[in-house]
Design an enzyme around this catalytic site. Structure first.
Site, PDB file in Angstrom:
ATOM      1  N   ALA A 244       0.800  -1.220   0.000  1.00 45.22           N
ATOM      2  CA  ALA A 244       0.000   0.000   0.000  1.00 45.22           C
ATOM      3  C   ALA A 244       0.836   1.275   0.000  1.00 45.22           C
ATOM      4  O   ALA A 244       0.281   2.365  -0.099  1.00 45.22           O
ATOM      5  CB  ALA A 244      -0.918  -0.006   1.218  1.00 45.22           C
TER       6      ALA A 244
ATOM      7  N   ASN B 262       0.146  -3.708   8.063  1.00 49.03           N
ATOM      8  CA  ASN B 262       1.143  -4.418   7.256  1.00 49.03           C
ATOM      9  C   ASN B 262       2.162  -3.439   6.677  1.00 49.03           C
ATOM     10  O   ASN B 262       3.336  -3.774   6.505  1.00 49.03           O
ATOM     11  CB  ASN B 262       0.451  -5.205   6.140  1.00 49.03           C
ATOM     12  CG  ASN B 262      -0.263  -6.416   6.711  1.00 49.03           C
ATOM     13  OD1 ASN B 262       0.366  -7.298   7.280  1.00 49.03           O
ATOM     14  ND2 ASN B 262      -1.580  -6.448   6.595  1.00 49.03           N
TER      15      ASN B 262
ATOM     16  N   HIS C 219      -1.219   7.084   4.757  1.00 51.71           N
ATOM     17  CA  HIS C 219      -0.018   6.787   5.545  1.00 51.71           C
ATOM     18  C   HIS C 219       0.989   7.916   5.352  1.00 51.71           C
ATOM     19  O   HIS C 219       1.236   8.338   4.211  1.00 51.71           O
ATOM     20  CB  HIS C 219       0.638   5.489   5.075  1.00 51.71           C
ATOM     21  CG  HIS C 219      -0.321   4.338   4.950  1.00 51.71           C
ATOM     22  ND1 HIS C 219      -0.783   3.622   6.024  1.00 51.71           N
ATOM     23  CD2 HIS C 219      -0.918   3.798   3.856  1.00 51.71           C
ATOM     24  CE1 HIS C 219      -1.615   2.683   5.608  1.00 51.71           C
ATOM     25  NE2 HIS C 219      -1.715   2.770   4.290  1.00 51.71           N
TER      26      HIS C 219
END
Ligand SMILES: NC(=O)c1ccc[n+]([C@@H]2O[C@H](COP(=O)([O-])OP(=O)(O)OC[C@H]3O[C@@H](n4cnc5c(N)ncnc54)[C@H](O)[C@@H]3O)[C@@H](O)[C@H]2O)c1
Length: 250
Positions: free
Chosen positions: A113, A171, A201
């Site tokens: 991601a 993750n 993020h």
């Protein structure tokens, strides 16, 4: 190449379709909750015969499933895994590295991601601090939306602890810890925000003479995986299997 899948959900289906498009073969799908996979053999547990005829297994199930099946896979073939919070268990990480060495197989860590995992790994010797802040909706984090009516920090601590508290949601944090300075020195912050429909993020890296800040945001389509990860997973498969023609980003 013959590719097997441990887990056949959002990521697994996208990558399997890409493998077929590339002209490679899907050798099996291991997923007890899947009844049909377009003629691909489906198994509910590790099958030594199918594994022996497989070059690479793509794990896209969950951390506990990765741990339970790791030994059977690494004995036979390479592994590309997405449920990286499994490696926050230090004894499992050590075992995994030793077993891969012993059997001469690779454990590929996809960027998933986020972006820049390769750059973080390249600079790890001079990196002094890394922090990651993830903002997701309460639902994506598996929290009760009724308990989260406004944005709030729901975790602030080491990445090792974050992996225990939110194994399906960090993750990305585990990937950064593996590439950079480890699960104890990497700092994790998780924000539950009911007003967002993205997984975002922010990764802040500082070291001797370097400072990076990486912002990544990807729309959620339900579940734990944003819209970007299945695409990035297909790119990781291409880089893992090789065979590029023309312009290739690696
Ligand atoms: N590294 C990253 O950046 C990143 C990004 C997104 C998701 N992920 C992780 O990747 C994994 C897959 O994500 P997804 O969105 O495809 O999830 P998903 O929920 O769509 O699919 C998971 C699949 O695993 C299967 N499964 C459950 N128990 C199993 C078992 N015992 N054996 C085999 N299969 C089993 C389920 O039936 C399901 O089909 C998750 O662990 C997720 O947290 C990692």
């Amino acid at each position: 190449m013959r590719i097997g899948f441990l887990g056949y959900g959002k990521i697994g289906k996208a990558v399997a379709a890409h493998v077929v498009e590339r002209g490679d073969e899907v050798s099996f799908v291991q997923d007890p909750f899947v009844a049909e996979a377009g003629g691909i053999p489906i198994v509910t547990e590790a099958d030594p015969e199918l594994l022996a005829g497989t070059d690479l297994v793509v794990e896209c199930a969950m951390a506990s499933v990765l741990k339970d099946n790791f030994d059977a896979i690494i004995e036979c073939c390479d592994l590309l895994c997405f449920s990286l919070t499994a490696f926050a268990d230090e004894s499992f990480l050590e075992h995994a590295k030793e077993a891969a060495q012993e059997h001469g197989h690779a454990i590929f860590v996809p960027h998933g991601a986020i972006l820049g995992l390769d750059g973080i790994a390249d600079g790890s010797q001079i990196i002094e601090s890394i922090s990651i802040t993830t903002t997701k909706s309460p639902k994506s984090l598996g929290l009760n939306p009724a308990d989260c009516t406004e944005a709030a920090v729901v975790f602030d601590g080491s990445t090792r602890e974050a992996c225990g508290a939110f194994p399906r949601n960090v993750n990305v944090h585990a990937a950064v810890a593996l590439a950079g300075i480890g699960f104890d020195k990497t700092k994790s912050r998780i924000v539950a925000d009911p007003s967002v429909s993205t997984n975002a993020h922010i990764i802040a890296v500082k070291g001797e003479g370097i400072e990076f800040e990486i912002h990544v945001s990807s729309f959620t389509t339900g579940g734990v995986t944003g819209i970007y990860t299945p695409l990035s997973a297909c790119g990781s498969i291409d880089r893992t299997l090789g065979g590029a023609i023309g312009l290739a980003f690696v």
